[in-house]
Design a protein around this motif. Structure first.
Motif, PDB file in Angstrom:
ATOM      1  N   MET A   1     -13.906   2.167  -2.413  1.00  0.00           N
ATOM      2  CA  MET A   1     -12.603   1.660  -2.832  1.00  0.00           C
ATOM      3  C   MET A   1     -11.633   1.667  -1.649  1.00  0.00           C
ATOM      4  N   ARG A   2     -10.870   0.592  -1.497  1.00  0.00           N
ATOM      5  CA  ARG A   2      -9.802   0.566  -0.499  1.00  0.00           C
ATOM      6  C   ARG A   2      -8.562   1.202  -1.086  1.00  0.00           C
ATOM      7  N   LEU A   3      -7.893   2.006  -0.287  1.00  0.00           N
ATOM      8  CA  LEU A   3      -6.691   2.701  -0.735  1.00  0.00           C
ATOM      9  C   LEU A   3      -5.592   2.509   0.301  1.00  0.00           C
ATOM     10  N   LEU A   4      -4.407   2.169  -0.157  1.00  0.00           N
ATOM     11  CA  LEU A   4      -3.254   2.045   0.736  1.00  0.00           C
ATOM     12  C   LEU A   4      -2.476   3.355   0.696  1.00  0.00           C
ATOM     13  N   LEU A   5      -2.425   4.031   1.834  1.00  0.00           N
ATOM     14  CA  LEU A   5      -1.711   5.299   1.952  1.00  0.00           C
ATOM     15  C   LEU A   5      -0.382   5.050   2.650  1.00  0.00           C
ATOM     16  N   VAL A   6       0.710   5.312   1.966  1.00  0.00           N
ATOM     17  CA  VAL A   6       2.050   5.129   2.527  1.00  0.00           C
ATOM     18  C   VAL A   6       2.600   6.520   2.827  1.00  0.00           C
ATOM     19  N   GLU A   7       2.576   6.884   4.112  1.00  0.00           N
ATOM     20  CA  GLU A   7       2.945   8.240   4.544  1.00  0.00           C
ATOM     21  C   GLU A   7       3.490   8.179   5.962  1.00  0.00           C
ATOM     22  N   VAL A  12      -0.134  14.454   8.505  1.00  0.00           N
ATOM     23  CA  VAL A  12      -0.490  14.519   7.085  1.00  0.00           C
ATOM     24  C   VAL A  12      -1.417  13.363   6.725  1.00  0.00           C
ATOM     25  N   ALA A  13      -1.086  12.173   7.224  1.00  0.00           N
ATOM     26  CA  ALA A  13      -1.894  10.984   6.922  1.00  0.00           C
ATOM     27  C   ALA A  13      -3.310  11.122   7.467  1.00  0.00           C
ATOM     28  N   ALA A  14      -3.426  11.670   8.687  1.00  0.00           N
ATOM     29  CA  ALA A  14      -4.750  11.822   9.294  1.00  0.00           C
ATOM     30  C   ALA A  14      -5.604  12.802   8.501  1.00  0.00           C
ATOM     31  N   ALA A  26     -11.882   3.804   1.743  1.00  0.00           N
ATOM     32  CA  ALA A  26     -11.485   3.150   2.984  1.00  0.00           C
ATOM     33  C   ALA A  26      -9.967   3.096   2.980  1.00  0.00           C
ATOM     34  N   VAL A  27      -9.326   3.807   3.900  1.00  0.00           N
ATOM     35  CA  VAL A  27      -7.875   3.994   3.864  1.00  0.00           C
ATOM     36  C   VAL A  27      -7.157   3.075   4.842  1.00  0.00           C
ATOM     37  N   THR A  28      -6.136   2.375   4.333  1.00  0.00           N
ATOM     38  CA  THR A  28      -5.200   1.634   5.177  1.00  0.00           C
ATOM     39  C   THR A  28      -3.903   2.430   5.195  1.00  0.00           C
ATOM     40  N   HIS A  29      -3.394   2.730   6.400  1.00  0.00           N
ATOM     41  CA  HIS A  29      -2.232   3.600   6.528  1.00  0.00           C
ATOM     42  C   HIS A  29      -0.977   2.786   6.844  1.00  0.00           C
ATOM     43  N   ALA A  30       0.053   2.941   6.018  1.00  0.00           N
ATOM     44  CA  ALA A  30       1.370   2.353   6.278  1.00  0.00           C
ATOM     45  C   ALA A  30       2.339   3.496   6.519  1.00  0.00           C
ATOM     46  N   ARG A  31       3.122   3.419   7.600  1.00  0.00           N
ATOM     47  CA  ARG A  31       3.981   4.536   7.994  1.00  0.00           C
ATOM     48  C   ARG A  31       5.379   4.487   7.397  1.00  0.00           C
ATOM     49  N   ASN A  32       5.754   3.364   6.801  1.00  0.00           N
ATOM     50  CA  ASN A  32       7.082   3.265   6.202  1.00  0.00           C
ATOM     51  C   ASN A  32       7.067   2.228   5.081  1.00  0.00           C
ATOM     52  N   GLY A  33       8.210   2.047   4.449  1.00  0.00           N
ATOM     53  CA  GLY A  33       8.282   1.129   3.329  1.00  0.00           C
ATOM     54  C   GLY A  33       8.001  -0.314   3.701  1.00  0.00           C
ATOM     55  N   GLU A  34       8.508  -0.743   4.835  1.00  0.00           N
ATOM     56  CA  GLU A  34       8.311  -2.132   5.250  1.00  0.00           C
ATOM     57  C   GLU A  34       6.840  -2.422   5.523  1.00  0.00           C
ATOM     58  N   GLU A  35       6.153  -1.488   6.187  1.00  0.00           N
ATOM     59  CA  GLU A  35       4.722  -1.681   6.431  1.00  0.00           C
ATOM     60  C   GLU A  35       3.947  -1.714   5.113  1.00  0.00           C
ATOM     61  N   GLY A  52      -7.630  -0.512  -4.453  1.00  0.00           N
ATOM     62  CA  GLY A  52      -7.895   0.097  -5.745  1.00  0.00           C
ATOM     63  C   GLY A  52      -6.717   0.915  -6.222  1.00  0.00           C
ATOM     64  N   VAL A  53      -6.025   1.550  -5.274  1.00  0.00           N
ATOM     65  CA  VAL A  53      -4.884   2.416  -5.583  1.00  0.00           C
ATOM     66  C   VAL A  53      -3.928   2.405  -4.399  1.00  0.00           C
ATOM     67  N   ILE A  54      -2.638   2.535  -4.674  1.00  0.00           N
ATOM     68  CA  ILE A  54      -1.624   2.724  -3.640  1.00  0.00           C
ATOM     69  C   ILE A  54      -1.058   4.119  -3.798  1.00  0.00           C
ATOM     70  N   LEU A  55      -1.160   4.919  -2.741  1.00  0.00           N
ATOM     71  CA  LEU A  55      -0.647   6.288  -2.745  1.00  0.00           C
ATOM     72  C   LEU A  55       0.675   6.278  -1.974  1.00  0.00           C
ATOM     73  N   LEU A  56       1.772   6.432  -2.692  1.00  0.00           N
ATOM     74  CA  LEU A  56       3.104   6.201  -2.126  1.00  0.00           C
ATOM     75  C   LEU A  56       3.909   7.492  -2.019  1.00  0.00           C
ATOM     76  N   ASP A  57       4.142   7.949  -0.790  1.00  0.00           N
ATOM     77  CA  ASP A  57       5.033   9.086  -0.562  1.00  0.00           C
ATOM     78  C   ASP A  57       6.474   8.590  -0.683  1.00  0.00           C
ATOM     79  N   LEU A  58       7.313   9.344  -1.380  1.00  0.00           N
ATOM     80  CA  LEU A  58       8.693   8.894  -1.599  1.00  0.00           C
ATOM     81  C   LEU A  58       9.616   9.194  -0.432  1.00  0.00           C
ATOM     82  N   GLY A  59       9.218  10.129   0.439  1.00  0.00           N
ATOM     83  CA  GLY A  59      10.081  10.499   1.563  1.00  0.00           C
ATOM     84  C   GLY A  59       9.857   9.611   2.766  1.00  0.00           C
ATOM     85  N   LEU A  60      10.267   8.348   2.671  1.00  0.00           N
ATOM     86  CA  LEU A  60      10.039   7.392   3.756  1.00  0.00           C
ATOM     87  C   LEU A  60      11.260   7.283   4.653  1.00  0.00           C
ATOM     88  N   PRO A  61      11.066   6.980   5.938  1.00  0.00           N
ATOM     89  CA  PRO A  61      12.185   6.981   6.879  1.00  0.00           C
ATOM     90  C   PRO A  61      13.096   5.769   6.805  1.00  0.00           C
TER      91      PRO A  61
END
Length: 237
Positions: A1-7, A12-14, A26-35, A52-61
């Motif tokens: 499953m592909r997963l979008l990690l927003v962190e 922490v992301a690594a 299979a993880v795709t890493h986005a570092r902020n809201g725009e990404e 398959g899932v988006i894992l969204l951290d709320l503390g974005l810069p």
């Protein structure tokens, strides 16, 4: 499953990506809201990324995590799990109202996170086949007073006005509505809606019930049977 990690925290992301990779993600890493928003947009060829899932951290810069969740929900139906340090019920309900499918409160156990990822992904393929049930008009539509639940399209309306529910909220409401007045044990609800017996899901159930009461503007619709579970009290027509 592909997963979008927003962190935004690379360390922490690594660490989290390594854990997820060991479990087949299979993880795709986005570092902020725009990404994150760019990651869910269609490509130049019109192809939409498949997560398959988006894992969204709320503390974005760069943006408020709640706003990012709301914008993501307008772009895709992919399940969203919020990661937040805000453990109060009001914050969680706010996230669910914006379209999140679940949440994890920091600090969390990796096993808890994996369980929630698998739970929301199992429910992302749509409703299961449903036959005729008490309270239905044609086996696909439940009418309970002013509340109408359309099972195939997963639409809910109150007095003809559409109400937007998340997947889990719909599944929970549909389960209770198929047997109004019958008490469903907490363990049974968790098993049928979340497909797990993991005890920590109980708190998630409470938040989803509170969110349903709020969205439907019917606090008495779902009755808590203390020490047992919940039942739906059919409103008058």
């Amino acid at each position: 499953m592909r997963l979008l990690l927003v962190e935004d925290d690379d360390h922490v992301a690594a660490a989290l990506s390594a854990i997820l990779a060991k479990h087949g993600f299979a993880v795709t890493h986005a570092r902020n809201g725009e990404e994150a928003l760019q990651a869910v947009l269609p490509t130049a060829h019109g192809e939409r990324p498949s997560y398959g899932v988006i894992l969204l951290d709320l503390g974005l810069p760069d943006q408020d995590g709640y706003q990012v969740c709301g914008r993501i929900r307008k772009l895709t139906t992919t399940p969203v799990i919020m990661v937040t340090a805000r453990g109060d019920v009001r914050s969680r309900i706010h996230g669910l109202n914006l379209g999140a499918d679940d949440y994890v409160v920091k600090p969390y156990d990796p096993g808890e996170l994996l369980a929630r990822i698998h739970a929301v992904s199992r429910r992302s393929t749509g409703p299961e086949e449903t036959g005729g049930t008490p309270g239905t008009t044609d086996g696909t539509r439940l009418r309970l007073g002013s509340v109408t639940i359309e099972l195939p399209t997963r639409r809910v309306s109150v007095e003809g006005e559409s109400v937007q529910l998340t997947r889990k909220e719909f599944d929970l409401l549909a389960l209770l509505a198929q047997r109004p007045g019958v008490v469903f044990r907490r363990e049974q609800i968790i098993s049928e809606v979340w497909h797990t017996s993991w005890e920590g899901t109980g708190r998630t159930l409470e938040v989803h019930v509170a969110s349903l009461r709020s969205k439907l503007r019917m606090p008495a619709l779902i009755e808590t049977v203390r020490g047992v579970g919940y039942r739906l009290v059919a409103p008058a027509a």
